[in-house]
Design an enzyme around this catalytic site. Structure first.
Site, PDB file in Angstrom:
ATOM      1  CG  ASP A 283      60.229  20.924   3.828  1.00  0.00           C
ATOM      2  OD1 ASP A 283      60.632  21.837   3.073  1.00  0.00           O
ATOM      3  OD2 ASP A 283      59.292  21.083   4.626  1.00  0.00           O
ATOM      4  CB  VAL A 284      64.315  22.217  -0.462  1.00  0.00           C
ATOM      5  CG1 VAL A 284      64.443  20.979  -1.350  1.00  0.00           C
ATOM      6  CG2 VAL A 284      63.141  23.095  -0.895  1.00  0.00           C
TER       7      VAL A 284
ATOM      8  CG  ASN B  65      62.607  21.533 -10.684  1.00  0.00           C
ATOM      9  OD1 ASN B  65      62.224  22.311 -11.564  1.00  0.00           O
ATOM     10  ND2 ASN B  65      61.827  20.573 -10.204  1.00  0.00           N
TER      11      ASN B  65
ATOM     12  CE1 TYR C  13      57.539  30.550  -9.643  1.00  0.00           C
ATOM     13  CE2 TYR C  13      57.340  32.257 -11.315  1.00  0.00           C
ATOM     14  CZ  TYR C  13      57.703  30.970 -10.950  1.00  0.00           C
ATOM     15  OH  TYR C  13      58.219  30.113 -11.893  1.00  0.00           O
TER      16      TYR C  13
ATOM     17  CE  LYS D 291      61.140  30.377  -9.753  1.00  0.00           C
ATOM     18  NZ  LYS D 291      61.964  29.160  -9.540  1.00  0.00           N
TER      19      LYS D 291
END
Length: 277
Positions: free
Chosen positions: A87-88, A114, A182, A186
């Site tokens: 789990d990043v 990613n 989101y 980004k």
């Protein structure tokens, strides 16, 4: 289809270009080593398969052990991928990921950063604080933690250096409706990429970013059936094969550390992004 195309993708020097030595043949040479996060599906799986086909040893990271196992089981001929459920968003798990890579392979040459999530597509005033935090924790904090782990490994190893490729998005340039979390992450990814590029220079650590538009994955299924446009209409959009993204990542990864693709945009040719669509 992504797997078949990925097998045709060269990934720089193959295993025959390296001498064996060290843990798993890596410390004194050996095939190059990559970590791919979000490797259980979609773009992560396509990139992991393309790197494997090119002779890279790939560590697969992601939350779902069964999905990582499927990525490993369906990989093309090449060095067997190593599945490492992670789990990043959890620092301890990210630390364990990179420790396992060092133990198994002896070094790290590439991180494809990613892992990510869209979050709910709702009007801005309806987005909950918890949903905002989930997207930020995964897309931004998770990317930072993995980049930090890779940076530490690449700085400490001998020979020093490596490459980090961040998965951005065309949303790093232009948002969709109902995508504030989101899109914000980004845009932040671009800042992370630039800072990593600058801070990595003294240690031969290169960092680039690939901004992707409409790759056909599980996460983008609604684009083919109809998605909200800036003018308020709902319309389907063209998509491209995730293997086309994988080919671009492989090209970026295969460059010598003296060269870097700082930013690349790969998108479905006819998606409504440039001009008026």
């Amino acid at each position: 289809m992504a797997q078949v195309q990925a097998q045709q993708t060269p990934a720089g020097p193959g295993p025959e270009a390296y001498e064996a030595g060290g843990p798993d043949g890596a410390a004194a040479g050996g095939p190059p080593v990559a970590v791919v996060t979000g490797a259980g599906s979609g773009i992560g799986r396509a990139v992991a398969h393309a790197l494997t086909a090119g002779g890279w040893r790939v560590a697969l990271a992601g939350r779902r052990a069964e999905a990582l196992a499927e990525t490993a089981a369906t990989a093309p001929p090449g060095p067997p991928p190593l599945a490492l459920p992670t789990d990043v968003t959890r620092p301890a798990e990210v630390d364990a990921l990179f420790a396992a890579v060092r133990t198994r392979f002896g070094r790290l040459d590439l991180l494809f950063n990613n892992a990510g999530t869209f979050g709910p597509a709702v009007p801005l005033d309806e987005l909950s604080a918890d949903d905002w935090r989930t997207v930020v924790d995964t897309n931004l904090t998770g990317a930072f933690l993995c980049a930090q782990g890779a940076f530490r490994a690449m700085k400490a190893q001998d020979p020093q250096g490596g490459r980090i490729i961040n998965n951005g998005s065309v949303s790093a340039h232009a948002p969709r409706p109902h995508s504030v979390a989101y899109t914000a992450t980004k845009h932040a990814m671009t800042g992370l990429t630039k800072s990593l590029s600058l801070d990595g220079r003294p240690y031969r650590i290169a960092c680039g970013q690939i901004d992707i538009g409409n790759a056909a994955t599980e996460m983008t299924g609604r684009m083919r059936t109809g998605i909200l446009q800036a003018n308020g209409a709902t319309a389907p959009e063209p998509v491209m094969d995730a293997a086309d993204v994988a080919r671009t990542v492989v090209h970026m990864a295969a460059l010598p550390l003296e060269a870097n693709v700082q930013f690349a945009t790969v998108m479905a040719t006819n998606m409504p992004y440039i001009g008026r669509g």
